[in-house]
Scaffold this motif. Structure first.
Motif, PDB file in Angstrom:
ATOM      1  N   MET A 187       0.841  -1.190   0.000  1.00  0.00           N
ATOM      2  CA  MET A 187       0.000   0.000   0.000  1.00  0.00           C
ATOM      3  C   MET A 187       0.876   1.240   0.000  1.00  0.00           C
ATOM      4  N   LYS A 188       0.549   2.186  -0.851  1.00  0.00           N
ATOM      5  CA  LYS A 188       1.369   3.391  -1.015  1.00  0.00           C
ATOM      6  C   LYS A 188       0.968   4.514  -0.071  1.00  0.00           C
ATOM      7  N   SER A 247       4.906   0.433 -11.149  1.00  0.00           N
ATOM      8  CA  SER A 247       4.135   1.650 -10.867  1.00  0.00           C
ATOM      9  C   SER A 247       3.678   1.624  -9.416  1.00  0.00           C
ATOM     10  N   ALA A 248       4.640   1.369  -8.530  1.00  0.00           N
ATOM     11  CA  ALA A 248       4.302   1.124  -7.122  1.00  0.00           C
ATOM     12  C   ALA A 248       3.568   2.281  -6.472  1.00  0.00           C
ATOM     13  N   ILE A 249       3.907   3.507  -6.853  1.00  0.00           N
ATOM     14  CA  ILE A 249       3.323   4.674  -6.213  1.00  0.00           C
ATOM     15  C   ILE A 249       1.935   4.987  -6.765  1.00  0.00           C
ATOM     16  N   ALA A 250       1.539   4.270  -7.799  1.00  0.00           N
ATOM     17  CA  ALA A 250       0.217   4.483  -8.386  1.00  0.00           C
ATOM     18  C   ALA A 250      -0.750   3.355  -8.047  1.00  0.00           C
ATOM     19  N   ALA A 251      -0.274   2.339  -7.363  1.00  0.00           N
ATOM     20  CA  ALA A 251      -1.131   1.191  -7.043  1.00  0.00           C
ATOM     21  C   ALA A 251      -2.279   1.616  -6.143  1.00  0.00           C
ATOM     22  N   GLU A 252      -3.496   1.262  -6.519  1.00  0.00           N
ATOM     23  CA  GLU A 252      -4.672   1.617  -5.733  1.00  0.00           C
ATOM     24  C   GLU A 252      -4.897   0.587  -4.634  1.00  0.00           C
ATOM     25  N   ALA A 403       9.074   4.617  -4.831  1.00  0.00           N
ATOM     26  CA  ALA A 403       9.107   4.950  -6.255  1.00  0.00           C
ATOM     27  C   ALA A 403      10.508   4.882  -6.848  1.00  0.00           C
ATOM     28  N   GLY A 404      11.523   4.531  -6.033  1.00  0.00           N
ATOM     29  CA  GLY A 404      12.884   4.428  -6.523  1.00  0.00           C
ATOM     30  C   GLY A 404      13.578   5.761  -6.706  1.00  0.00           C
TER      31      GLY A 404
END
Length: 427
Positions: A187-188, A247-252, A403-404
């Protein structure tokens, strides 16, 4: 049909048990407020907002006490400050423990004489007065879908077998080789990354307050702290196998919860509150929460972190009448001592009760895990004194790492800078 039937049953139970509300007391209070009183409730727990709204309507119909429930996306402290400044406070506010400690002296009514105090170990007292009503017990760790794991390994999943990171990494490799290429989700949200995961770095220190004081003084060396590196080694492993790694920071969150519920992924850090979202999907019942795997010998990898979670306090100002305060007390006693109130907490909201008198036979799988750890004394206490901006500022730093955009040393430096420039919450 099941939800509709439960709502009807709950309303009927409330009507039967609260018919005499206007003239006699419940088992848990000194007296009850007359019908026609209106109270407002602030809920800071989004997962149960719909349940609270439904309950408010049914409770109002059954008791004659008008209950209105509100939620805000704003920071709790900022939102409540706005209400106070406009002389329009909520009658009842559900907040985190840290908010109770911050607000109680100026805004919370004394509940020392309430009967429910005798039935819980989690009430909050400030200045010798009971001011915080614990809504539930919650705990966090690594949520797992055992059916998804066993479907690939062909072996019964025993969480205790994967207490170390080495063992956990071996399992993830086996899952990936068996067809679940990306068995983890992350979860982001800042409250998850900073409020829950990063907090465990503090909570698992030998001297938590001493560690926070060292961070504030600028003398803590986070980059070389064993607990920090142990937790981050785990986090890096979760990132490596994250289904949303690109796209870890965009995962809902909803997508991650669904994938976990339906077995597309096997693991995600979270808490028993996540069941309110998992329950919306075609979920497995063979799920639970285990401690975060870590290569350590200090025993913390065999415990969850948790305790009393979310607390009600009653407004003490002249903007709230004594009759409204009594109606608020009646509502809290209804939650603890009335069967319909118990059912609302444990069945509709899927919460682990914080009260010894409330049976918990109908708990969901995640809450069953939490209760088992709590009953065995295997909960590490929450740190309830994080500054209000810890979630947002440290969360933003952690999101950069996810997000790297920074490395572990950079993240440690940002967290140290945060603590050196803030004031720890007095307690």
């Amino acid at each position: 049909m099941k939800k509709k039937l439960l709502a009807v049953t709950l309303a009927a139970a409330m009507a039967a048990s609260m018919t005499a509300c206007g003239s006699s007391s419940t088992d848990g209070g000194e007296g009850t407020a007359a019908g026609g009183v209106s109270i407002t409730v602030f809920n800071s727990k989004i997962e149960v907002q719909a349940q609270f709204e439904e309950m408010a309507k049914e409770y109002s119909e059954a008791t004659g006490v008008n209950v209105e429930v509100y939620y805000s996306n704003d920071t709790v402290a900022a939102h409540l400050a706005t209400k106070y400044s406009s002389n329009d406070p909520y009658t009842l506010s559900m907040v985190d423990a840290k908010d109770v400690y911050t607000l109680a002296e100026d805004h919370a009514a004394d509940m020392t004489g309430e009967k429910w105090v005798e039935n819980t170990n989690y009430a909050i007292s400030v200045g010798g007065k009971v001011v915080g009503f614990p809504v539930c017990v919650e705990a966090r760790g690594l949520i797992y879908n055992a059916d998804a794991i066993e479907g690939i390994t062909g072996e019964k999943f025993n969480p205790e077998d994967y207490a170390t990171l080495d063992a956990f990494q071996g399992l993830l490799e086996k899952l990936a080789a068996g067809g679940m290429e990306n068995p983890t989700g992350i979860m982001k949200e800042d409250w998850s990354l900073a409020g829950h995961f990063l907090s465990e770095v503090y909570e698992m220190q030998e001297d938590v307050d001493g560690f926070i004081s060292a961070l504030h003084a600028g003398t803590a060396d986070l980059a070389n702290n064993a607990k920090w590196n142990g937790k981050m080694d785990y986090f890096d492993t979760m990132m490596k196998y994250n289904y949303a790694a690109d796209s870890a920071i965009a995962a809902e969150r909803e997508v991650s919860e669904q994938k976990l519920a339906e077995g597309e992924i096997a693991f995600m850090f979270g808490g028993n509150w996540d069941w309110s979202m998992i329950n919306a999907y075609d979920h497995s019942d063979n799920m639970g929460i285990m401690p975060v795997p870590e290569n350590t010998s200090d025993g913390t990898n065999k415990k969850l972190v948790g305790g009393g979670s979310k607390y009600f306090f009653i407004d003490s100002s002249e903007n709230t009448s004594d009759e409204q305060r009594q109606a608020a007390k009646d509502f809290l006693n209804w939650l603890v001592f009335d069967q319909a109130g118990n059912s609302f907490l444990t069945e509709k909201c899927a919460l682990v009760p914080a009260y010894s008198n409330i049976a918990a036979a109908g708990l969901d799988p995640l809450s069953v895990s939490v209760k088992s750890y709590a009953d065995a004394g295997n909960l590490i206490d929450n740190y309830n004194y994080l500054p209000d901006d810890h979630f947002s500022l440290c969360g933003a730093a952690f999101q950069k790492y996810l997000a790297g955009q920074t490395d572990r040393a950079g993240l440690a430096s940002e967290i140290e800078n945060y603590w050196s420039s803030t004031t720890p919450v007095e307690h």
